[in-house]
Write a protein that holds these residues in place. Structure first.
Motif, PDB file in Angstrom:
ATOM      1  N   HIS A 158      54.709  72.008  53.032  1.00 50.80           N
ATOM      2  CA  HIS A 158      55.827  71.436  53.778  1.00 50.80           C
ATOM      3  C   HIS A 158      56.128  72.278  55.024  1.00 50.80           C
ATOM      4  O   HIS A 158      56.344  71.740  56.126  1.00 50.80           O
ATOM      5  CB  HIS A 158      57.066  71.347  52.875  1.00 50.80           C
ATOM      6  N   ALA A 161      53.467  71.651  57.567  1.00 52.37           N
ATOM      7  CA  ALA A 161      53.676  70.344  58.192  1.00 52.37           C
ATOM      8  C   ALA A 161      54.792  70.421  59.233  1.00 52.37           C
ATOM      9  O   ALA A 161      54.685  69.833  60.322  1.00 52.37           O
ATOM     10  CB  ALA A 161      53.993  69.289  57.139  1.00 52.37           C
ATOM     11  N   LEU A 162      55.852  71.154  58.909  1.00 53.36           N
ATOM     12  CA  LEU A 162      56.946  71.320  59.863  1.00 53.36           C
ATOM     13  C   LEU A 162      56.489  72.091  61.103  1.00 53.36           C
ATOM     14  O   LEU A 162      56.865  71.750  62.218  1.00 53.36           O
ATOM     15  CB  LEU A 162      58.130  72.030  59.203  1.00 53.36           C
ATOM     16  N   VAL A 164      53.442  72.230  62.329  1.00 52.65           N
ATOM     17  CA  VAL A 164      52.592  71.333  63.111  1.00 52.65           C
ATOM     18  C   VAL A 164      53.463  70.314  63.850  1.00 52.65           C
ATOM     19  O   VAL A 164      53.296  70.088  65.052  1.00 52.65           O
ATOM     20  CB  VAL A 164      51.555  70.632  62.196  1.00 52.65           C
ATOM     21  N   SER A 165      54.420  69.744  63.116  1.00 51.88           N
ATOM     22  CA  SER A 165      55.312  68.748  63.715  1.00 51.88           C
ATOM     23  C   SER A 165      56.141  69.380  64.836  1.00 51.88           C
ATOM     24  O   SER A 165      56.274  68.819  65.918  1.00 51.88           O
ATOM     25  CB  SER A 165      56.226  68.167  62.636  1.00 51.88           C
ATOM     26  N   PHE A 166      56.662  70.566  64.573  1.00 47.35           N
ATOM     27  CA  PHE A 166      57.483  71.247  65.577  1.00 47.35           C
ATOM     28  C   PHE A 166      56.624  71.622  66.788  1.00 47.35           C
ATOM     29  O   PHE A 166      57.046  71.466  67.923  1.00 47.35           O
ATOM     30  CB  PHE A 166      58.113  72.500  64.961  1.00 47.35           C
ATOM     31  N   ILE A 168      53.991  70.041  67.865  1.00 47.35           N
ATOM     32  CA  ILE A 168      53.716  68.802  68.607  1.00 47.35           C
ATOM     33  C   ILE A 168      54.910  68.424  69.443  1.00 47.35           C
ATOM     34  O   ILE A 168      54.787  68.061  70.599  1.00 47.35           O
ATOM     35  CB  ILE A 168      53.321  67.666  67.637  1.00 47.35           C
ATOM     36  N   GLU A 169      56.118  68.528  68.885  1.00 50.64           N
ATOM     37  CA  GLU A 169      57.345  68.184  69.597  1.00 50.64           C
ATOM     38  C   GLU A 169      57.518  69.092  70.812  1.00 50.64           C
ATOM     39  O   GLU A 169      57.882  68.667  71.878  1.00 50.64           O
ATOM     40  CB  GLU A 169      58.568  68.283  68.685  1.00 50.64           C
TER      41      GLU A 169
END
Length: 175
Positions: A158, A161-162, A164-166, A168-169
């Motif tokens: 998790h 994933a955060l 990677v997501s952060f 990307i943002e």
């Protein structure tokens, strides 16, 4: 505790019996996880009765039981010791040892001539308390450990994933 019978060796110059030493007895049964050895003495010296003491835990009990079963399989158990069929010496002159799990009566007999500090102190506990409950607790602890390890793996996934997501943002915001 496991009672070991026939552990006296010879008489000294005062006609007192001598027996196996603690370390000799522990070494003799080194494949079992005994932690201590004690011997019973009376007016004539060593009484030929010793005890191997195991850890006060489920594993200690299981080791003592394993030794008890060894004696039973070899035909050198309590029944044989108290029968008229026992053999005191092996070919070559070594003593033939007998053994069995200790009962309260055995330990009282062991302590028959002992007083004060020389008395073997013991506390009888049920099989349920010493083995079943401890094994059940180990099983529950093991299941809890597996659950926590799986939870840590999920938390790491998790967190990744955060990240990677952060990441990307952040990259979109700068573009």
């Amino acid at each position: 505790m496991v009672i070991i019978q026939n552990t006296k060796r010879e008489q000294d110059e005062n006609d007192k019996w001598l027996g196996m030493g603690n370390q000799v007895l522990l070494d003799y049964f080194s494949t079992y996880a005994a932690v201590k050895a004690r011997h019973s003495y009376g007016p004539q010296g060593h009484r030929g009765m010793s005890v191997l003491i195991f850890e006060a835990s489920a594993s200690g009990y299981l080791e003592a039981e394993r030794l008890h079963k060894h004696f039973a399989e070899e035909g050198t158990d309590k029944d044989t010791w108290f029968s008229n069929c026992r053999i005191l010496f092996l070919p070559g002159g070594n003593r033939h040892l007998y053994g069995y799990l200790a009962t309260k009566e055995d330990l009282e007999f062991f302590n028959r001539h002992c007083q004060g500090k020389s008395r073997l102190k013991y506390d009888m506990k049920s099989y349920q308390k010493m083995v079943v409950h401890q094994i059940r607790q180990m099983s529950e602890d093991s299941q809890q450990l597996i659950y926590l390890k799986n939870r840590v793996v999920k938390e790491k996934k998790h967190a990744k994933a955060l990240e990677v997501s952060f990441g990307i943002e952040v990259a979109k915001g700068n573009g």
